[in-house]
Design a protein around this motif. Structure first.
Motif, PDB file in Angstrom:
ATOM      1  N   UNK A   1       2.208  -1.568  -7.718  1.00  0.00           N
ATOM      2  CA  UNK A   1       2.936  -2.596  -8.110  1.00  0.00           C
ATOM      3  C   UNK A   1       2.500  -3.887  -7.275  1.00  0.00           C
ATOM      4  N   UNK A   2       2.859  -4.183  -6.323  1.00  0.00           N
ATOM      5  CA  UNK A   2       2.472  -5.386  -5.586  1.00  0.00           C
ATOM      6  C   UNK A   2       1.316  -5.116  -4.714  1.00  0.00           C
ATOM      7  N   UNK A   3       0.248  -4.684  -5.576  1.00  0.00           N
ATOM      8  CA  UNK A   3      -1.103  -4.295  -4.539  1.00  0.00           C
ATOM      9  C   UNK A   3      -1.751  -5.227  -3.824  1.00  0.00           C
ATOM     10  N   UNK A   4      -1.854  -6.594  -4.549  1.00  0.00           N
ATOM     11  CA  UNK A   4      -2.533  -7.652  -3.868  1.00  0.00           C
ATOM     12  C   UNK A   4      -2.071  -7.984  -2.421  1.00  0.00           C
ATOM     13  N   UNK A   5      -0.854  -7.666  -2.323  1.00  0.00           N
ATOM     14  CA  UNK A   5      -0.009  -8.244  -0.968  1.00  0.00           C
ATOM     15  C   UNK A   5       0.211  -7.023  -0.150  1.00  0.00           C
ATOM     16  N   UNK A   6      -0.140  -5.946  -0.535  1.00  0.00           N
ATOM     17  CA  UNK A   6       0.649  -4.756   0.195  1.00  0.00           C
ATOM     18  C   UNK A   6      -0.343  -4.131   1.364  1.00  0.00           C
ATOM     19  N   UNK A   7       0.180  -3.682   2.370  1.00  0.00           N
ATOM     20  CA  UNK A   7      -0.628  -2.595   3.286  1.00  0.00           C
ATOM     21  C   UNK A   7      -0.380  -1.209   2.561  1.00  0.00           C
ATOM     22  N   UNK A   8      -1.477  -0.339   2.475  1.00  0.00           N
ATOM     23  CA  UNK A   8      -1.303   0.715   1.681  1.00  0.00           C
ATOM     24  C   UNK A   8      -2.230   1.860   2.050  1.00  0.00           C
TER      25      UNK A   8
END
Length: 388
Positions: free
Chosen positions: A160-167
């Motif tokens: 979803x909010x991949x660019x700004x996410x720690x994953x």
């Protein structure tokens, strides 16, 4: 039946009966729960500067670093798959001491290389989570302590909010109490060669990653702050190379959710030196080699924001924005390194019951390189999901 044969069968039946009784005795103290969901996705994607080939992961879900840049625009691509479907086994055992032991094993079919769309569309299951919990301790593979899954919005896209996410999911030992958590987690270093043009995965770390977090829960929602300290390391003594270098990496991740009646706002802000694989699905590496074969960390900052609106008991929408900004030393990484990525999406979800959801989602994404080249992606996604 001869006597020896009869005796052998009797002994076998006796063993099976004893085994059955033993298993039943164990299961009397253990409860097993099976959960998960079945999800079918259809995606229609258009890229402004190139295309993604058959089997590319970026056609199944959004990966910031895979948005094509510098190519020629091609026709619209249609894809359909069931890769996000997952199943989860959870066990809870009542111990003689009165304590509880929990085990979790979860699979899905995302990112596996097996399977194709020519005949059978068969995909190999992969392990997502596998851990045990005992008192305040967690041992095994699950979400990083540096991450906050509760800040992820409800999107049809896999993240979803991949660019700004720690994953990140990885193996760890974690202790949690009163909102605090601290963990030693499996390390890994991703490195850009001097001049750019590739990725070195250097499994040469001598120390685990250290992550810690604190979560404050209130009636209005929650707030979480997490920190990360780790070593980035690369050793290569092959083919005449004489590389043995390491550097320190650290970062902070602030996230939370603010309730607005039935609606909510979710946010995340992360920044650090050498976050690399922790951020935006490893859109950039943690460090780059300089001309002396020494590691220099790559700084990055990510942000995500999402608003969820509940139209009524069955209909809801999410509007999201996320972005990643990278501070590359172009003299080391080269001008073809990713400088920034961003994406926004809006969806409409319908649940006739809590177990069943249908939805549609529009995504617009952009990737820009240090040399100024830029590529865009527009995507429509439609999904049907049955949770159990």
């Amino acid at each position: 039946m001869s006597k020896p044969t009869y005796i052998r069968y009797a002994a076998l039946l006796s063993t099976l009966s004893l085994s059955t009784l033993t298993t039943a005795s164990v299961l009397d103290d253990t409860k097993v729960n099976f959960s998960g969901y079945l999800k079918a996705d259809a995606l229609i994607s258009q890229y402004s500067d190139g295309t993604l080939g058959a089997g590319n992961l970026g056609r199944d879900f959004y990966i910031p670093s895979l948005t094509p840049v510098g190519g020629a625009e091609e026709n619209t691509q249609f894809d359909a798959h069931i890769r996000q479907s997952r199943f989860r086994f959870t066990t809870n055992t009542a111990l003689d001491s009165g304590e509880k032991l929990t085990g979790v094993l979860e699979f899905d079919f995302q990112t596996t290389v097996d399977g194709n769309e020519r005949v059978s569309n068969s995909y190999t299951p992969r392990v997502r989570h596998a851990f045990i919990q005992y008192n305040n301790w967690l041992i095994g593979q699950t979400w990083s302590t540096f991450q906050d899954t509760s800040a992820l919005p409800e999107t049809l896209d896999f993240v979803g909010v991949t660019d700004g996410t720690i994953f990140v999911r990885q193996t760890m030992v974690r202790y949690s109490a009163n909102g605090f958590a601290i963990a030693l987690e499996n390390p890994e270093s991703t490195i850009t060669p001097f001049g750019g043009g590739g990725r070195i995965v250097g499994d040469d770390n001598s120390m685990p990653d250290l992550a810690a977090s604190y979560t404050m829960k209130q009636d209005w929602g929650y707030f979480k702050v997490a920190g990360l300290m780790r070593e980035l390391s690369y050793v290569n003594k092959q083919s005449g190379a004489d590389i043995d270098t390491s550097t320190n990496s650290y970062g902070i991740n602030v996230s939370g959710k603010i309730m607005l009646g039935q609606d909510d706002i979710r946010f995340m802000l992360n920044s650090g030196k050498g976050l690399g694989r922790y951020s935006a699905l490893n859109a950039v590496n943690g460090a780059v080699l300089d001309s002396n074969n020494e590691l220099q960390t790559i700084d990055s900052t990510g942000i995500s924001l999402a608003y969820r609106h509940q139209w009524n008991e069955q209909w809801r929408s999410n509007v999201t924005y996320s972005a990643l900004d990278v501070d590359n030393d172009v003299s080391l990484t080269g001008a073809s390194a990713t400088q920034k990525t961003s994406s926004m999406r809006v969806n409409l979800l319908y649940s006739p019951s809590k177990e069943l959801t249908f939805g549609g989602e529009y995504t617009s994404a952009t990737r820009e390189l240090e040399n100024g080249q830029q590529g865009d992606m527009d995507r429509l996604q439609f999904s049907a999901m049955y949770s159990f």
